[in-house]
Structures are given as C-alpha cells and as structure tokens.
Scaffold this active site. Structure first.
Site, PDB file in Angstrom:
ATOM      1  N   GLU A 125     -10.008 -10.771  -7.147  1.00  0.00           N
ATOM      2  CA  GLU A 125      -9.020  -9.700  -6.970  1.00  0.00           C
ATOM      3  C   GLU A 125      -7.855  -9.845  -7.952  1.00  0.00           C
ATOM      4  OE1 GLU A 125      -9.991  -8.887  -2.235  1.00  0.00           O
ATOM      5  OE2 GLU A 125      -7.980  -9.533  -2.811  1.00  0.00           O
ATOM      6  N   PHE A 129     -15.191   4.056   7.071  1.00  0.00           N
ATOM      7  CA  PHE A 129     -13.840   4.409   6.632  1.00  0.00           C
ATOM      8  C   PHE A 129     -13.645   4.285   5.119  1.00  0.00           C
ATOM      9  CE2 PHE A 129     -13.775  -0.060   8.147  1.00  0.00           C
ATOM     10  CZ  PHE A 129     -13.366  -0.710   6.984  1.00  0.00           C
ATOM     11  N   ARG A 177      -1.611 -14.250   4.984  1.00  0.00           N
ATOM     12  CA  ARG A 177      -2.266 -13.544   6.099  1.00  0.00           C
ATOM     13  C   ARG A 177      -1.443 -13.669   7.382  1.00  0.00           C
ATOM     14  NH1 ARG A 177      -7.091 -11.607   4.696  1.00  0.00           N
ATOM     15  NH2 ARG A 177      -8.040 -11.646   6.745  1.00  0.00           N
ATOM     16  N   LYS A 199       0.815  -1.217   0.000  1.00  0.00           N
ATOM     17  CA  LYS A 199       0.000   0.000   0.000  1.00  0.00           C
ATOM     18  C   LYS A 199       0.853   1.274   0.000  1.00  0.00           C
ATOM     19  CE  LYS A 199      -3.943  -2.171   2.330  1.00  0.00           C
ATOM     20  NZ  LYS A 199      -4.960  -2.003   3.407  1.00  0.00           N
TER      21      LYS A 199
END
Ligand code: CMP
Length: 139
Positions: free
Chosen positions: A127, A58, A86, A10
């Site tokens: 995704e 959010f 994860r 990110k």
C-alpha cells in the site's frame, strides 16, 4: 519493532475539515507522519487499491466513495505502527469502535468510516508503494 503503515484520511473526513484533528490523534499516540499528500483518486485508482475486496457486495460503492472527494494519503512510522494505528482508528464499524477512537468520534457509517490503515506488514509495504516513492518517505 519500528514499522511503517499506510493511512488514508477518507473523503467523509477531508470534506468536514477533520484532517488536523485526525492527525493530532495519530501524533498523540506516538505515530510520526513521515509522508503525506492530498490527492483526488479516480474510481479506477481506488479500485486497484481495494482490489482485495473486488468480490464484496460493497466494492462498487466503496470505490465511488473513495473517488468522491479528495483524500489524504500518509505514511505513519513508529513502534508497532500497524497495530497502534488500528487502535487509534477503532473498529471498522463506528458502532463497534471504542470511545476516543477516530471512528467512534468521526465516522459516519461502516462505509464512510473516515480512515483506512494497513492490516499487516506485507499489505503495508504494498500500500505504501502504491502511493509513495522511497524519496518521499522522510523519517
Ligand atoms: P477499510 O479499512 O478502508 O477497508 C475496506 C473498506 O470497505 C472499509 O474500511 C470500509 O470503508 C468498507 N466497508 C467494509 N465493510 C463495509 C460494508 N459492510 N458496507 C460498506 N462498506 C464497507
């Protein structure tokens, strides 16, 4: 079984030149990076990717953040890749993330948490297809 999962490094992490350190954690865990590219999402593109969160308070902030700087989108492959990724990422909130995980070491907050990883085989397929064509996956 051997799986593939969609990973995103990110904006908070790309901005701080953490791509290599994060990739090292993936590779050390036995995850192979079978596709990878650096892109700068528009807010609308981030919004489609996170559509499942559209009703969350959010959501707008999340989409702004994901469009604020480039991201690195990648496909990780390996035995139980979804769960393994994860584990390497750690809990969504860095305050809860186990020591040594990406989020424990690098994340700045629950929102700016350095990485995304698919949560199930069905979402991984959707995704991956959002960012990559079959020809770009080089196992
Ligand atoms: P990710 O795994 O990419 O999935 C959804 C994202 O929403 C999550 O990581 C966080 O970046 C973000 N998120 C989740 N909870 C919150 C929150 N309480 N406040 C801000 N952002 C959040």
């Amino acid at each position: 079984a051997v799986e593939r999962t969609l990973s995103i490094i990110k904006p908070d992490a790309t901005k701080r030149n953490l791509t290599g350190k994060i990739n090292a954690k993936f590779e050390d865990a036995g995850l192979r990076i079978v596709a990878q590219k650096r892109i700068h999402l528009t807010k609308a593109q981030a919004g489609v990717f996170y559509a499942v969160h559209a009703e969350r308070p959010f959501y707008d902030e999340l989409c702004e953040f994901m469009a604020s700087e480039p991201v690195v989108v990648q496909v990780l492959e390996g035995e139980s890749a979804i769960a393994k990724n994860r584990e390497v990422m750690g809990a969504t909130n860095p305050a809860d993330a186990a020591p040594g995980t990406v989020r424990a070491e690098f994340a700045e907050s629950v929102g700016e948490n350095s990485v995304h990883g698919s949560d199930a085989p069905e979402t991984a397929a959707v995704e991956i297809a959002y960012f990559f064509s079959g020809l770009e996956l080089v196992g």
